[in-house]
Write a protein that holds these residues in place. Structure first.
Motif, PDB file in Angstrom:
ATOM      1  N   LYS A   2      -7.697  32.823  56.849  1.00 26.34           N
ATOM      2  CA  LYS A   2      -8.542  33.031  55.677  1.00 26.34           C
ATOM      3  C   LYS A   2      -8.541  34.516  55.348  1.00 26.34           C
ATOM      4  O   LYS A   2      -8.437  35.357  56.239  1.00 26.34           O
ATOM      5  N   VAL A   3      -8.652  34.823  54.079  1.00 27.41           N
ATOM      6  CA  VAL A   3      -8.859  36.186  53.618  1.00 27.41           C
ATOM      7  C   VAL A   3     -10.098  36.155  52.741  1.00 27.41           C
ATOM      8  O   VAL A   3     -10.150  35.400  51.761  1.00 27.41           O
ATOM      9  N   ASN A   4     -11.105  36.919  53.156  1.00 23.42           N
ATOM     10  CA  ASN A   4     -12.383  36.949  52.432  1.00 23.42           C
ATOM     11  C   ASN A   4     -12.947  35.542  52.251  1.00 23.42           C
ATOM     12  O   ASN A   4     -13.386  35.155  51.173  1.00 23.42           O
ATOM     13  N   ASP A   5     -12.925  34.766  53.325  1.00 21.02           N
ATOM     14  CA  ASP A   5     -13.446  33.386  53.367  1.00 21.02           C
ATOM     15  C   ASP A   5     -12.673  32.395  52.500  1.00 21.02           C
ATOM     16  O   ASP A   5     -13.104  31.267  52.319  1.00 21.02           O
ATOM     17  N   GLU A   6     -11.528  32.798  51.946  1.00 14.54           N
ATOM     18  CA  GLU A   6     -10.676  31.883  51.179  1.00 14.54           C
ATOM     19  C   GLU A   6      -9.485  31.483  52.050  1.00 14.54           C
ATOM     20  O   GLU A   6      -8.755  32.335  52.541  1.00 14.54           O
ATOM     21  N   THR A   7      -9.296  30.187  52.264  1.00 10.06           N
ATOM     22  CA  THR A   7      -8.172  29.717  53.070  1.00 10.06           C
ATOM     23  C   THR A   7      -6.873  30.048  52.354  1.00 10.06           C
ATOM     24  O   THR A   7      -6.670  29.655  51.206  1.00 10.06           O
ATOM     25  N   ARG A   8      -6.007  30.799  53.047  1.00  6.85           N
ATOM     26  CA  ARG A   8      -4.698  31.158  52.491  1.00  6.85           C
ATOM     27  C   ARG A   8      -3.592  30.323  53.129  1.00  6.85           C
ATOM     28  O   ARG A   8      -2.619  29.981  52.484  1.00  6.85           O
ATOM     29  N   GLN A   9      -3.717  30.094  54.437  1.00  5.92           N
ATOM     30  CA  GLN A   9      -2.696  29.339  55.155  1.00  5.92           C
ATOM     31  C   GLN A   9      -3.379  28.430  56.158  1.00  5.92           C
ATOM     32  O   GLN A   9      -4.337  28.828  56.815  1.00  5.92           O
ATOM     33  N   GLN A  10      -2.870  27.206  56.280  1.00  4.24           N
ATOM     34  CA  GLN A  10      -3.385  26.275  57.282  1.00  4.24           C
ATOM     35  C   GLN A  10      -2.255  25.341  57.679  1.00  4.24           C
ATOM     36  O   GLN A  10      -1.691  24.647  56.836  1.00  4.24           O
ATOM     37  N   SER A  11      -1.929  25.367  58.953  1.00  3.80           N
ATOM     38  CA  SER A  11      -0.840  24.534  59.442  1.00  3.80           C
ATOM     39  C   SER A  11      -1.027  24.326  60.936  1.00  3.80           C
ATOM     40  O   SER A  11      -2.085  24.597  61.476  1.00  3.80           O
ATOM     41  N   SER A  12       0.010  23.870  61.601  1.00  2.00           N
ATOM     42  CA  SER A  12      -0.039  23.584  63.024  1.00  2.00           C
ATOM     43  C   SER A  12       1.254  24.058  63.678  1.00  2.00           C
ATOM     44  O   SER A  12       2.313  24.083  63.026  1.00  2.00           O
ATOM     45  N   THR A  13       1.193  24.385  64.963  1.00  2.00           N
ATOM     46  CA  THR A  13       2.400  24.804  65.677  1.00  2.00           C
ATOM     47  C   THR A  13       3.439  23.688  65.713  1.00  2.00           C
ATOM     48  O   THR A  13       4.621  23.970  65.861  1.00  2.00           O
ATOM     49  N   PRO A  49      -0.673  39.434  48.990  1.00  2.00           N
ATOM     50  CA  PRO A  49      -1.051  40.728  49.551  1.00  2.00           C
ATOM     51  C   PRO A  49      -2.498  40.735  50.026  1.00  2.00           C
ATOM     52  O   PRO A  49      -3.329  39.956  49.547  1.00  2.00           O
ATOM     53  N   VAL A  50      -2.773  41.608  50.979  1.00  2.00           N
ATOM     54  CA  VAL A  50      -4.145  41.898  51.380  1.00  2.00           C
ATOM     55  C   VAL A  50      -4.414  43.344  51.003  1.00  2.00           C
ATOM     56  O   VAL A  50      -3.501  44.166  50.925  1.00  2.00           O
ATOM     57  N   ASN A  51      -5.664  43.647  50.763  1.00  2.00           N
ATOM     58  CA  ASN A  51      -6.047  44.962  50.274  1.00  2.00           C
ATOM     59  C   ASN A  51      -7.090  45.605  51.169  1.00  2.00           C
ATOM     60  O   ASN A  51      -7.782  44.914  51.931  1.00  2.00           O
ATOM     61  N   CYS A  52      -7.207  46.905  51.048  1.00  2.00           N
ATOM     62  CA  CYS A  52      -8.227  47.643  51.770  1.00  2.00           C
ATOM     63  C   CYS A  52      -9.593  47.004  51.494  1.00  2.00           C
ATOM     64  O   CYS A  52      -9.922  46.704  50.344  1.00  2.00           O
ATOM     65  N   GLY A  53     -10.335  46.739  52.544  1.00  2.00           N
ATOM     66  CA  GLY A  53     -11.645  46.104  52.412  1.00  2.00           C
ATOM     67  C   GLY A  53     -11.627  44.603  52.623  1.00  2.00           C
ATOM     68  O   GLY A  53     -12.674  43.993  52.819  1.00  2.00           O
ATOM     69  N   ASP A  54     -10.436  43.980  52.586  1.00  2.00           N
ATOM     70  CA  ASP A  54     -10.339  42.547  52.847  1.00  2.00           C
ATOM     71  C   ASP A  54     -10.646  42.261  54.312  1.00  2.00           C
ATOM     72  O   ASP A  54     -10.430  43.103  55.182  1.00  2.00           O
ATOM     73  N   VAL A  55     -11.137  41.074  54.589  1.00  2.00           N
ATOM     74  CA  VAL A  55     -11.370  40.620  55.955  1.00  2.00           C
ATOM     75  C   VAL A  55     -10.487  39.403  56.194  1.00  2.00           C
ATOM     76  O   VAL A  55     -10.592  38.401  55.484  1.00  2.00           O
ATOM     77  N   MET A  56      -9.605  39.530  57.184  1.00  2.00           N
ATOM     78  CA  MET A  56      -8.700  38.443  57.547  1.00  2.00           C
ATOM     79  C   MET A  56      -9.278  37.726  58.758  1.00  2.00           C
ATOM     80  O   MET A  56      -9.767  38.363  59.691  1.00  2.00           O
ATOM     81  N   GLU A  57      -9.232  36.413  58.737  1.00  2.00           N
ATOM     82  CA  GLU A  57      -9.766  35.609  59.834  1.00  2.00           C
ATOM     83  C   GLU A  57      -8.723  34.568  60.237  1.00  2.00           C
ATOM     84  O   GLU A  57      -8.203  33.830  59.406  1.00  2.00           O
TER      85      GLU A  57
END
Length: 71
Positions: A2-13, A49-57
């Motif tokens: 997630k980036v800023n609480d928005e799911t960007r990627q979701q998958s499995s190994t 892209p991610v930007n300064c101030g973003d929170v990646m989870e």
């Protein structure tokens, strides 16, 4: 992922093209891996892209969550 609480990627190994043992082998060829290191891969969907101030989870089910502030 997630980036800023928005799911960007979701998958499995299980969807990886290269297995986990091979990923570890490839990574350890280029740099030293230590206990607790994390090898993060991604999926083509959601790349942006991610930007300064973003929170990646990122999280691994039944293991834990990691949050990183981009600066």
């Amino acid at each position: 992922m997630k980036v800023n609480d928005e799911t960007r990627q979701q998958s499995s190994t299980r969807n990886l093209l290269v297995g986990i043992p091979e990923l570890i082998s490839l990574a350890s060829h280029w740099y030293t891996l230590y206990p607790g290191d994390i090898i993060m891969t991604g999926t083509p969907d959601g790349v942006a892209p991610v930007n300064c101030g973003d929170v990646m989870e990122a999280w691994i089910d039944r293991i834990g969550t990691m949050r990183v502030s981009v600066s």
